[in-house]
Design an enzyme around this catalytic site. Structure first.
Site, PDB file in Angstrom:
ATOM      1  N   TYR A 102       0.831  -1.206   0.000  1.00 24.19           N
ATOM      2  CA  TYR A 102       0.000   0.000   0.000  1.00 24.19           C
ATOM      3  C   TYR A 102       0.863   1.252   0.000  1.00 24.19           C
ATOM      4  O   TYR A 102       2.049   1.227   0.383  1.00 24.19           O
ATOM      5  CB  TYR A 102      -0.933   0.016   1.209  1.00 24.19           C
ATOM      6  CG  TYR A 102      -0.232   0.166   2.532  1.00 24.19           C
ATOM      7  CD1 TYR A 102       0.024   1.419   3.089  1.00 24.19           C
ATOM      8  CD2 TYR A 102       0.194  -0.960   3.237  1.00 24.19           C
ATOM      9  CE1 TYR A 102       0.684   1.553   4.302  1.00 24.19           C
ATOM     10  CE2 TYR A 102       0.846  -0.832   4.449  1.00 24.19           C
ATOM     11  CZ  TYR A 102       1.095   0.419   4.978  1.00 24.19           C
ATOM     12  OH  TYR A 102       1.758   0.547   6.166  1.00 24.19           O
ATOM     13  N   PHE A 118       2.307   9.641   3.982  1.00 22.89           N
ATOM     14  CA  PHE A 118       2.417   9.453   5.431  1.00 22.89           C
ATOM     15  C   PHE A 118       2.765   8.014   5.808  1.00 22.89           C
ATOM     16  O   PHE A 118       3.213   7.744   6.920  1.00 22.89           O
ATOM     17  CB  PHE A 118       1.129   9.883   6.156  1.00 22.89           C
ATOM     18  CG  PHE A 118      -0.106   9.135   5.723  1.00 22.89           C
ATOM     19  CD1 PHE A 118      -0.411   7.891   6.249  1.00 22.89           C
ATOM     20  CD2 PHE A 118      -0.963   9.680   4.785  1.00 22.89           C
ATOM     21  CE1 PHE A 118      -1.539   7.199   5.857  1.00 22.89           C
ATOM     22  CE2 PHE A 118      -2.100   9.004   4.386  1.00 22.89           C
ATOM     23  CZ  PHE A 118      -2.395   7.758   4.917  1.00 22.89           C
ATOM     24  N   ASP A 119       2.580   7.074   4.879  1.00 20.63           N
ATOM     25  CA  ASP A 119       2.929   5.674   5.167  1.00 20.63           C
ATOM     26  C   ASP A 119       2.936   4.909   3.858  1.00 20.63           C
ATOM     27  O   ASP A 119       2.062   5.121   2.997  1.00 20.63           O
ATOM     28  CB  ASP A 119       1.916   5.065   6.133  1.00 20.63           C
ATOM     29  CG  ASP A 119       2.374   3.719   6.684  1.00 20.63           C
ATOM     30  OD1 ASP A 119       3.564   3.391   6.536  1.00 20.63           O
ATOM     31  OD2 ASP A 119       1.537   3.006   7.270  1.00 20.63           O
ATOM     32  N   ILE A 170      -8.758   0.626   9.714  1.00 18.62           N
ATOM     33  CA  ILE A 170      -9.786   1.660   9.606  1.00 18.62           C
ATOM     34  C   ILE A 170     -10.952   1.157   8.749  1.00 18.62           C
ATOM     35  O   ILE A 170     -10.766   0.308   7.869  1.00 18.62           O
ATOM     36  CB  ILE A 170      -9.211   2.966   9.023  1.00 18.62           C
ATOM     37  CG1 ILE A 170      -8.611   2.741   7.634  1.00 18.62           C
ATOM     38  CG2 ILE A 170      -8.198   3.572   9.982  1.00 18.62           C
ATOM     39  CD1 ILE A 170      -8.146   4.024   6.951  1.00 18.62           C
ATOM     40  N   TYR A 196      -9.505   8.136  10.231  1.00 18.89           N
ATOM     41  CA  TYR A 196      -9.147   8.340  11.635  1.00 18.89           C
ATOM     42  C   TYR A 196     -10.007   9.406  12.323  1.00 18.89           C
ATOM     43  O   TYR A 196      -9.676   9.851  13.427  1.00 18.89           O
ATOM     44  CB  TYR A 196      -7.664   8.693  11.742  1.00 18.89           C
ATOM     45  CG  TYR A 196      -6.775   7.538  11.326  1.00 18.89           C
ATOM     46  CD1 TYR A 196      -6.504   6.498  12.208  1.00 18.89           C
ATOM     47  CD2 TYR A 196      -6.254   7.473  10.045  1.00 18.89           C
ATOM     48  CE1 TYR A 196      -5.711   5.423  11.826  1.00 18.89           C
ATOM     49  CE2 TYR A 196      -5.456   6.400   9.651  1.00 18.89           C
ATOM     50  CZ  TYR A 196      -5.189   5.379  10.546  1.00 18.89           C
ATOM     51  OH  TYR A 196      -4.413   4.311  10.162  1.00 18.89           O
ATOM     52  N   PHE A 254      -5.335   5.935  -0.562  1.00 21.54           N
ATOM     53  CA  PHE A 254      -4.481   4.752  -0.494  1.00 21.54           C
ATOM     54  C   PHE A 254      -4.500   4.029  -1.843  1.00 21.54           C
ATOM     55  O   PHE A 254      -5.576   3.807  -2.417  1.00 21.54           O
ATOM     56  CB  PHE A 254      -4.989   3.765   0.558  1.00 21.54           C
ATOM     57  CG  PHE A 254      -4.643   4.109   1.970  1.00 21.54           C
ATOM     58  CD1 PHE A 254      -3.420   3.744   2.517  1.00 21.54           C
ATOM     59  CD2 PHE A 254      -5.546   4.779   2.775  1.00 21.54           C
ATOM     60  CE1 PHE A 254      -3.107   4.039   3.835  1.00 21.54           C
ATOM     61  CE2 PHE A 254      -5.252   5.084   4.088  1.00 21.54           C
ATOM     62  CZ  PHE A 254      -4.021   4.713   4.627  1.00 21.54           C
TER      63      PHE A 254
END
Length: 268
Positions: A187, A197-198, A215, A241, A258
């Protein structure tokens, strides 16, 4: 939910008194019971509930006490329920509220199914968030809403009933996972401004997790994917979130993007 909770606890409710108290709070009028009387009524109600469960209780005496007590406890619960909803900023129309309450008391089939109830609560929470968010949080919420509204009109983007948006980057032909499955994915997560961010892709290592422990946007979205597929998800804040955010980069009310590739459904 209020009526179901009371029935599950064994509380006898007289709807007229409940609605009278509820309307009093909506009108901002002086209630017929003081705070001390409300507290005393709840204490007495608990004693009656305890006695109902006890062995060797004089049932005839208990029934007489219960009948005399029902109006006062109904009024007390009406006050408490209305105040709690008002404190949360929930606007209530008493007619439909009491209609639903009566349906539960009667054991009748309600006008809304469970999915419709969940959707109504989710939509109401968005309304409350829009009213309560301030400063940077409100700006973040509005930017996310505007982005998703525009994105939904793009060719190839589909929107589910929950508000989750997705597009297919690469189709897959394998089975689709269930919410209880553990999956292996690659991902790449970004904010709507493109900030990463990730990313398991950047780390060069796929990740594995149970699909029901992430989530809500992931839980719903990945279930749409056949094994081998790659999708891009556009996730509203309430499926991500929420009003709290996560970490330094994901601020409150952040919509997220994502790209997800479903590599494997573990155990299959």
């Amino acid at each position: 939910m209020i009526s179901r909770h009371l029935i599950e606890r064994g509380v006898e409710i007289e709807l007229g008194s409940f609605a009278e108290a509820f309307q009093t709070v909506l009108d901002g009028a002086e209630p017929a019971m003081t705070e001390d009387e409300v507290s005393a009524t709840f204490d007495r109600n608990q004693k009656i509930l305890d006695a109902k469960k006890a062995i060797g209780v004089n049932k005839e005496s208990l029934w007489s006490d219960l009948v005399a007590h029902t109006k006062s406890i109904s009024y007390a619960y009406g006050l408490i329920a209305a105040r709690r909803l008002a404190e949360r900023g929930v606007e209530i129309e008493l007619g439909p509220f009491t209609e639903a309450f009566q349906a539960v008391l009667d054991g009748a089939v309600p006008l809304m199914n469970e999915d419709e109830v969940s959707a109504a609560f989710a939509e109401n929470q968005k309304t409350l968030d829009a009213k309560n968010a301030t400063g940077p949080d409100k700006e973040n919420l509005e930017k996310g809403a505007a982005f998703l509204a525009g994105n939904a009109k793009k060719e190839g983007v589909k929107t589910t009933a929950s508000g989750l948006q997705y597009e297919v980057i690469k189709a897959g032909e394998g089975p689709k996972p269930k919410a209880t499955d553990e999956v292996k994915v690659h991902y790449h997560g970004t904010l709507i401004d493109g900030k990463v961010f990730d990313s398991s892709v950047d780390r060069g290592e796929p990740t594995e997790f149970p699909l029901n422990r992430v989530i809500p946007g992931w839980t719903e979205g990945v279930q749409l994917m056949p094994k081998g597929a790659k999708y891009r998800f556009f996730i509203p804040y309430d499926l991500a979130y929420g009003e709290r955010g996560a970490g330094a980069d994901i601020k409150p009310y952040s919509a997220l993007i994502f790209e997800v590739e479903l590599l494997d459904i573990l155990g299959q």
